[in-house]
Scaffold this active site. Structure first.
Site, PDB file in Angstrom:
ATOM      1  N   CYS A  55      -2.896  -2.132   9.064  1.00  0.00           N
ATOM      2  CA  CYS A  55      -3.313  -1.355   7.891  1.00  0.00           C
ATOM      3  C   CYS A  55      -4.107  -0.094   8.222  1.00  0.00           C
ATOM      4  O   CYS A  55      -3.685   1.006   7.839  1.00  0.00           O
ATOM      5  CB  CYS A  55      -4.125  -2.235   6.948  1.00  0.00           C
ATOM      6  SG  CYS A  55      -3.099  -3.484   6.150  1.00  0.00           S
ATOM      7  N   LYS A  71      -7.169   2.016  -2.897  1.00  0.00           N
ATOM      8  CA  LYS A  71      -6.757   1.281  -1.693  1.00  0.00           C
ATOM      9  C   LYS A  71      -6.846   2.174  -0.451  1.00  0.00           C
ATOM     10  O   LYS A  71      -7.431   1.800   0.569  1.00  0.00           O
ATOM     11  CB  LYS A  71      -5.320   0.757  -1.874  1.00  0.00           C
ATOM     12  CG  LYS A  71      -4.719   0.112  -0.658  1.00  0.00           C
ATOM     13  CD  LYS A  71      -5.463  -1.139  -0.228  1.00  0.00           C
ATOM     14  CE  LYS A  71      -5.010  -1.608   1.147  1.00  0.00           C
ATOM     15  NZ  LYS A  71      -5.760  -2.729   1.651  1.00  0.00           N
ATOM     16  N   THR A  91       0.851  -1.188   0.000  1.00  0.00           N
ATOM     17  CA  THR A  91       0.000   0.000   0.000  1.00  0.00           C
ATOM     18  C   THR A  91       0.889   1.241   0.000  1.00  0.00           C
ATOM     19  O   THR A  91       1.683   1.437   0.928  1.00  0.00           O
ATOM     20  CB  THR A  91      -0.913  -0.006   1.248  1.00  0.00           C
ATOM     21  OG1 THR A  91      -1.639  -1.237   1.261  1.00  0.00           O
ATOM     22  CG2 THR A  91      -1.879   1.170   1.233  1.00  0.00           C
TER      23      THR A  91
HETATM   24  N1  LIG Z   1      -1.224  -7.316   6.394  1.00  0.00           N
HETATM   25  C1  LIG Z   1      -2.356  -7.012   5.780  1.00  0.00           C
HETATM   26  O1  LIG Z   1      -3.456  -7.381   6.224  1.00  0.00           O
HETATM   27  C2  LIG Z   1      -2.343  -6.205   4.515  1.00  0.00           C
HETATM   28  C3  LIG Z   1      -3.506  -6.169   3.711  1.00  0.00           C
HETATM   29  C4  LIG Z   1      -3.477  -5.417   2.535  1.00  0.00           C
HETATM   30  C5  LIG Z   1      -2.337  -4.696   2.194  1.00  0.00           C
HETATM   31  N2  LIG Z   1      -1.236  -4.737   3.010  1.00  0.00           N
HETATM   32  C6  LIG Z   1      -0.055  -3.996   2.598  1.00  0.00           C
HETATM   33  O2  LIG Z   1       0.870  -4.939   2.050  1.00  0.00           O
HETATM   34  C7  LIG Z   1       2.233  -4.547   2.377  1.00  0.00           C
HETATM   35  C8  LIG Z   1       2.907  -5.686   3.121  1.00  0.00           C
HETATM   36  O3  LIG Z   1       2.232  -5.869   4.337  1.00  0.00           O
HETATM   37  P1  LIG Z   1       2.519  -7.141   5.261  1.00  0.00           P
HETATM   38  O4  LIG Z   1       1.566  -7.074   6.396  1.00  0.00           O
HETATM   39  O5  LIG Z   1       2.582  -8.358   4.421  1.00  0.00           O
HETATM   40  O6  LIG Z   1       4.006  -6.784   5.767  1.00  0.00           O
HETATM   41  P2  LIG Z   1       5.006  -7.717   6.599  1.00  0.00           P
HETATM   42  O7  LIG Z   1       5.747  -6.814   7.486  1.00  0.00           O
HETATM   43  O8  LIG Z   1       4.247  -8.874   7.191  1.00  0.00           O
HETATM   44  O9  LIG Z   1       5.988  -8.316   5.469  1.00  0.00           O
HETATM   45  C9  LIG Z   1       6.875  -7.562   4.730  1.00  0.00           C
HETATM   46  C10 LIG Z   1       8.034  -8.450   4.334  1.00  0.00           C
HETATM   47  O10 LIG Z   1       8.864  -7.746   3.409  1.00  0.00           O
HETATM   48  C11 LIG Z   1      10.209  -8.103   3.680  1.00  0.00           C
HETATM   49  N3  LIG Z   1      11.110  -7.130   3.054  1.00  0.00           N
HETATM   50  C12 LIG Z   1      11.423  -5.872   3.430  1.00  0.00           C
HETATM   51  N4  LIG Z   1      12.286  -5.307   2.546  1.00  0.00           N
HETATM   52  C13 LIG Z   1      12.512  -6.235   1.583  1.00  0.00           C
HETATM   53  C14 LIG Z   1      13.284  -6.263   0.388  1.00  0.00           C
HETATM   54  N5  LIG Z   1      14.010  -5.212   0.015  1.00  0.00           N
HETATM   55  N6  LIG Z   1      13.288  -7.397  -0.364  1.00  0.00           N
HETATM   56  C15 LIG Z   1      12.546  -8.469   0.011  1.00  0.00           C
HETATM   57  N7  LIG Z   1      11.792  -8.496   1.130  1.00  0.00           N
HETATM   58  C16 LIG Z   1      11.769  -7.403   1.900  1.00  0.00           C
HETATM   59  C17 LIG Z   1      10.261  -8.144   5.190  1.00  0.00           C
HETATM   60  O11 LIG Z   1      11.396  -8.867   5.626  1.00  0.00           O
HETATM   61  C18 LIG Z   1       8.932  -8.845   5.492  1.00  0.00           C
HETATM   62  O12 LIG Z   1       9.085 -10.242   5.523  1.00  0.00           O
HETATM   63  C19 LIG Z   1       2.101  -3.251   3.187  1.00  0.00           C
HETATM   64  O13 LIG Z   1       2.224  -2.165   2.334  1.00  0.00           O
HETATM   65  C20 LIG Z   1       0.680  -3.322   3.734  1.00  0.00           C
HETATM   66  O14 LIG Z   1       0.143  -2.045   3.981  1.00  0.00           O
HETATM   67  C21 LIG Z   1      -1.207  -5.484   4.146  1.00  0.00           C
END
Ligand SMILES: NC(=O)c1ccc[n+]([C@@H]2O[C@H](COP(=O)([O-])OP(=O)(O)OC[C@H]3O[C@@H](n4cnc5c(N)ncnc54)[C@H](O)[C@@H]3O)[C@@H](O)[C@H]2O)c1
Length: 436
Positions: free
Chosen positions: A256, A200, A122
């Site tokens: 989020c 979003k 996001t």
């Molecule tokens: N969690 C939710 O319910 C949800 C729902 C919709 C959207 N989102 C969005 O999706 C995105 C991810 O959210 P999340 O909850 O999965 O995050 P998270 O923190 O669970 O996972 C992020 C992952 O990215 C990895 N990472 C960081 N830098 C990196 C790089 N350079 N190369 C490879 N990996 C890397 C981290 O080590 C981590 O494992 C965010 O922008 C969030 O707002 C999340």
């Protein structure tokens, strides 16, 4: 012979990335999933999923033959053309989205890339445009994710809608993304990149607004003797309103809503527009978490030395995610008032222990309620509804429950000898047991 499906690349294997990887693998695609954390990659390669998300570990294990987990960006770039960016975009101190991880990914991509960067993280509107300026040869598609933790796999597999945003020149890349989602059957909406980014943020801000709205209605209900559950039901029967997200409680949390509402407010502010409504949504949510303290004081007087049991710590049930959980603010406020706080969560206790400092962690709900002056239901885990509340009341110093999610049955609690107080409901006092 069946046709070989296109390999999908995933960058960032957290909640969104792992669900994306596992679901595309389940749809028959080879998947290469890259994270920067070697321990996480090693564990996932063994089939160990460290987060609590229903169905996910089974899906990862079932599709182990199709998913390669790696820390190596070169392996990813050589093996996959379509790259889903799923890295975290947490809030900065200023309340804007922190795009440093997204930028780090973009910096690792070659200048003359043939790859398609598909943004699932996001990000504020304008991010796609700035990445395109930085890497003009890269194809770019915005494909925001709408899954909910706790039902993430089902949400991914049965989407209400899939938004595919692309600007002029990237139509073929958008077609490729659309083709990946076609088998899922949800409505696919094609937009430009900035609109996809706004969809979003606007969706999450709208849902958060609904929650803060019903919480304010609940607070007024308490003043006028109305029941917010009945009010929400009556409102929700109007199809223009709908029942979803009209459950009063102690506020939204999670990874989020808080950050996305703040990011949208700041995005508007950075352009010179003051998004007044979101300022109120955020403030209502902050105050709502604290209302429990007043409710406890109403029944217990000063909280100094009182033992308060928190039932549930995760920001919602069926997840162990503690990011921005209401329990964090509530436990700090209670300790600030001098209360002794004991807490129990069926799955989030380990994650929570690091964040909650001096809060005592119990290994069961009954243990948490032992000698407690009050219980506060923070997360609506099913096991709390099924608890033997009569037995719990006998273990407590005082049978008092503040139900922060209007989850428990007030009549059942009153029959079990409890004083029960929810949010936006009248207080129930103990009922004498019916003569047999
Ligand atoms: N969690 C939710 O319910 C949800 C729902 C919709 C959207 N989102 C969005 O999706 C995105 C991810 O959210 P999340 O909850 O999965 O995050 P998270 O923190 O669970 O996972 C992020 C992952 O990215 C990895 N990472 C960081 N830098 C990196 C790089 N350079 N190369 C490879 N990996 C890397 C981290 O080590 C981590 O494992 C965010 O922008 C969030 O707002 C999340």
């Amino acid at each position: 012979m069946s046709e070989q499906k296109e390999t999908v690349g995933v960058i960032g294997v957290g909640w969104v990335g792992l669900v994306t990887a596992a679901c595309f693998a389940d749809l028959g695609h080879p998947v290469i999933a890259r994270d920067i954390l070697p321990d996480k990659v090693e564990a996932l390669s063994r089939g160990d999923v460290a987060i609590h998300e229903p169905e996910l570990e089974d899906l990862v294990r079932r599709n182990a033959g199709r998913i390669t987990f790696t820390t190596d960006m070169t392996e990813l770039l050589e093996g996959a053309r379509l790259l889903f960016v799923c890295v975290d975009t947490p809030p900065t101190y200023s309340g804007d989205a922190d795009l440093s991880r997204v930028r780090a990914v973009v910096q690792e991509l070659p200048e003359d890339s043939e790859h398609v960067l598909i943004m699932k993280s996001t990000v504020p509107a304008g991010t796609g445009e700035s990445i395109r300026r930085d890497k003009p040869d890269l194809s770019y598609v915005s494909c925001p994710e709408f899954l909910k933790e706790g039902t993430a796999v089902a949400d991914f597999m049965h989407p209400d809608r899939v938004v595919v945003g692309a600007d002029a020149g990237d139509e073929a890349a958008a077609d490729a993304v659309e083709a990946l989602y076609q088998p899922l059957g949800g409505q696919i909406l094609r937009t430009d990149v900035a609109s996809a980014e706004m969809i979003k943020l606007a969706s999450n801000a709208f849902l958060a607004t609904k929650i803060s709205f019903i919480n304010e209605i609940a607070n007024v209900c308490e003043e006028v003797g109305a029941d917010v559950g009945q009010v929400a039901k009556g409102m929700g029967l109007d199809e223009r309103i709908g029942t979803a997200f009209l459950r009063a409680g102690i506020g939204y949390g999670g990874s989020c809503f808080p950050k996305d509402v703040s990011a949208l407010k700041m995005l508007a502010g950075n352009t010179g527009y003051h998004f007044q409504l979101l300022t109120a949504v955020i403030e209502v949510n902050e105050l709502q978490k604290r209302r429990v303290v007043g409710k406890l004081e109403k029944h217990l007087g000063s909280l100094i030395g009182k033992r308060i049991a928190l039932l549930g710590l995760a920001f919602k049930p069926d997840t162990d995610d503690m990011r921005e959980a209401s329990s964090l603010v509530l436990s700090a406020r209670l300790q600030g008032e001098g209360a002794e706080v004991v807490a129990y969560d069926p799955v989030a206790s380990d994650r929570a222990a690091d964040l909650l400092g001096s809060v005592e962690m119990a290994t069961s709900a009954m243990e948490a309620l032992d000698a407690a002056d009050a219980a506060v239901l923070v997360t609506e885990w099913k096991e709390f509804a099924e608890l033997d509340w009569s037995a719990a009341g006998e273990r407590m110093t005082r049978p008092l429950v503040v139900d922060g999610r209007n989850f428990l049955d007030p009549e059942k609690l009153a029959s079990a000898g409890f004083v029960y107080e929810g949010i936006g409901r009248t207080v129930n006092t103990p009922k004498p047991a019916a003569a047999s």
